[in-house]
Design a protein around this motif. Structure first.
Motif, mmCIF file in Angstrom:
data_model
loop_
_atom_site.group_PDB
_atom_site.id
_atom_site.type_symbol
_atom_site.label_atom_id
_atom_site.label_comp_id
_atom_site.label_asym_id
_atom_site.label_seq_id
_atom_site.Cartn_x
_atom_site.Cartn_y
_atom_site.Cartn_z
ATOM 1 N N MET A 22 0.837 -1.184 0.000
ATOM 2 C CA MET A 22 0.000 0.000 0.000
ATOM 3 C C MET A 22 0.878 1.243 0.000
ATOM 4 O O MET A 22 1.809 1.344 0.792
ATOM 5 N N ASN A 23 0.588 2.192 -0.868
ATOM 6 C CA ASN A 23 1.315 3.457 -0.896
ATOM 7 C C ASN A 23 0.449 4.565 -0.306
ATOM 8 O O ASN A 23 -0.738 4.675 -0.624
ATOM 9 N N LEU A 24 1.038 5.373 0.559
ATOM 10 C CA LEU A 24 0.342 6.484 1.200
ATOM 11 C C LEU A 24 0.947 7.794 0.728
ATOM 12 O O LEU A 24 2.172 7.947 0.715
ATOM 13 N N THR A 25 0.081 8.740 0.354
ATOM 14 C CA THR A 25 0.524 10.075 -0.035
ATOM 15 C C THR A 25 -0.279 11.096 0.744
ATOM 16 O O THR A 25 -1.510 11.014 0.808
ATOM 17 N N LYS A 26 0.407 12.057 1.340
ATOM 18 C CA LYS A 26 -0.281 13.138 2.035
ATOM 19 C C LYS A 26 -0.706 14.199 1.030
ATOM 20 O O LYS A 26 0.062 14.570 0.141
ATOM 21 N N LYS A 27 -1.946 14.687 1.197
ATOM 22 C CA LYS A 27 -2.469 15.705 0.283
ATOM 23 C C LYS A 27 -2.873 16.980 1.029
ATOM 24 O O LYS A 27 -3.784 17.679 0.622
ATOM 25 N N GLY A 28 -2.164 17.294 2.063
ATOM 26 C CA GLY A 28 -2.401 18.530 2.795
ATOM 27 C C GLY A 28 -3.320 18.346 3.975
ATOM 28 O O GLY A 28 -4.366 17.698 3.890
ATOM 29 N N HIS A 29 -2.927 18.905 5.109
ATOM 30 C CA HIS A 29 -3.695 18.899 6.349
ATOM 31 C C HIS A 29 -4.087 17.464 6.741
ATOM 32 O O HIS A 29 -3.207 16.667 7.045
ATOM 33 N N ALA A 30 -5.380 17.151 6.726
ATOM 34 C CA ALA A 30 -5.822 15.846 7.229
ATOM 35 C C ALA A 30 -6.100 14.843 6.126
ATOM 36 O O ALA A 30 -6.625 13.761 6.389
ATOM 37 N N CYS A 31 -5.772 15.169 4.883
ATOM 38 C CA CYS A 31 -6.104 14.304 3.750
ATOM 39 C C CYS A 31 -4.938 13.398 3.367
ATOM 40 O O CYS A 31 -3.803 13.856 3.231
ATOM 41 N N VAL A 32 -5.252 12.113 3.180
ATOM 42 C CA VAL A 32 -4.266 11.161 2.667
ATOM 43 C C VAL A 32 -4.896 10.348 1.545
ATOM 44 O O VAL A 32 -6.113 10.146 1.504
ATOM 45 N N ARG A 33 -4.035 9.879 0.645
ATOM 46 C CA ARG A 33 -4.439 8.982 -0.441
ATOM 47 C C ARG A 33 -3.736 7.649 -0.229
ATOM 48 O O ARG A 33 -2.516 7.615 -0.007
ATOM 49 N N LEU A 34 -4.477 6.557 -0.305
ATOM 50 C CA LEU A 34 -3.936 5.213 -0.170
ATOM 51 C C LEU A 34 -4.157 4.472 -1.487
ATOM 52 O O LEU A 34 -5.283 4.433 -2.000
ATOM 53 N N GLU A 35 -3.094 3.906 -2.030
ATOM 54 C CA GLU A 35 -3.180 3.228 -3.322
ATOM 55 C C GLU A 35 -2.686 1.796 -3.201
ATOM 56 O O GLU A 35 -1.640 1.531 -2.590
ATOM 57 N N LYS A 36 -3.457 0.879 -3.788
ATOM 58 C CA LYS A 36 -3.117 -0.540 -3.748
ATOM 59 C C LYS A 36 -3.757 -1.236 -4.941
ATOM 60 O O LYS A 36 -4.947 -1.044 -5.212
ATOM 61 N N ASP A 37 -2.973 -2.023 -5.661
ATOM 62 C CA ASP A 37 -3.499 -2.810 -6.786
ATOM 63 C C ASP A 37 -4.265 -1.947 -7.788
ATOM 64 O O ASP A 37 -5.310 -2.347 -8.325
ATOM 65 N N GLY A 38 -3.768 -0.734 -8.028
ATOM 66 C CA GLY A 38 -4.389 0.140 -9.004
ATOM 67 C C GLY A 38 -5.652 0.829 -8.533
ATOM 68 O O GLY A 38 -6.298 1.543 -9.319
ATOM 69 N N GLN A 39 -6.028 0.657 -7.272
ATOM 70 C CA GLN A 39 -7.208 1.295 -6.708
ATOM 71 C C GLN A 39 -6.786 2.400 -5.745
ATOM 72 O O GLN A 39 -5.771 2.278 -5.044
ATOM 73 N N LEU A 40 -7.586 3.481 -5.688
ATOM 74 C CA LEU A 40 -7.225 4.643 -4.892
ATOM 75 C C LEU A 40 -8.330 4.986 -3.903
ATOM 76 O O LEU A 40 -9.484 5.191 -4.294
ATOM 77 N N LEU A 41 -7.960 5.053 -2.637
ATOM 78 C CA LEU A 41 -8.858 5.439 -1.553
ATOM 79 C C LEU A 41 -8.369 6.751 -0.965
ATOM 80 O O LEU A 41 -7.181 6.885 -0.644
#
Length: 214
Positions: A1-20
């Motif tokens: 799983m890859n985690l990316t911060k998108k400012g303040h309280a927002c994060v993006r989690l990516e796994k198997d081509g899907q994005l949460l």
């Protein structure tokens, strides 16, 4: 799983081509939720919930859906018919291939004169916990705690004790937009190896757009 911060309280989690995406609010980057297959919202405050951020994501991906608590669902269900799911503490569901558990019920106390609103946190794939605006301790171990570093409702001693009680492998800063450039240096020292001790959790700070593999 890859985690990316998108400012303040927002994060993006990516796994198997899907994005949460979790909590694309008004303080996060404008495109924070664009590309999402699923979005989770912890509560109704503007820095966690922004309808325009959600609309940008749902317009970009007609299959994208939102999971959130009743106070937010009631505001957006008519705007996004059939794409908003209401959840509460104890619920479990699958979103974009991620297994999600819901923990918590109420926002932290800001002041006794300010009514408390509802707030939920999300454990994703049994590994990452986003508590929203609360110091909820999930009734299960988690490797990665997304740590609400600074808010009108917390102080450093509570944050440190929270990390120790959750006992994650790592604690990653979120909820930090109100800090000046000096703030992260002070918090980083106190939560790092020169501080009083996090109970073994590694403290990590990501700048917006920066990510890591969990």
């Amino acid at each position: 799983m890859n985690l990316t911060k998108k400012g303040h309280a927002c994060v993006r989690l990516e796994k198997d081509g899907q994005l949460l995406v979790i909590d694309p609010g008004g303080v996060s980057e404008e495109d924070a939720a664009v590309g999402a297959d699923a979005i989770l919202v912890t509560h109704e405050h503007f820095d966690h919930f922004n309808e325009e951020r959600l609309r940008a994501a749902l317009d970009a991906n007609p299959a994208a859906q939102i999971w959130t608590l009743a106070s937010v669902a009631g505001q957006i269900s008519a705007a996004f018919p059939g794409r908003v799911h209401t959840v509460g503490e104890g619920d479990t569901f699958t979103a974009a291939g991620f297994e999600v558990e819901v923990h918590g019920q109420l926002h932290a106390v800001i002041h006794p004169d300010i009514p408390r609103i509802t707030n939920v946190g999300y454990v994703v794939d049994g590994a990452v916990f986003h508590p929203g605006d609360a110091l909820t301790v999930p009734d299960r171990p988690v490797e990665t705690l997304l740590l609400p570093l600074h808010a009108p409702w917390n102080k450093f001693s509570e944050i440190l004790d929270y990390v120790r009680e959750v006992a994650p492998r790592r604690a990653i800063d979120i909820h930090d937009a109100l800090l000046s450039d000096l703030g992260p240096t002070v918090y980083g020292r106190m939560l790092g190896p020169d501080g009083p001790g996090t109970g073994g959790a590694e403290h990590i700070r990501l700048t917006p757009g920066e990510g890591l593999t969990l």
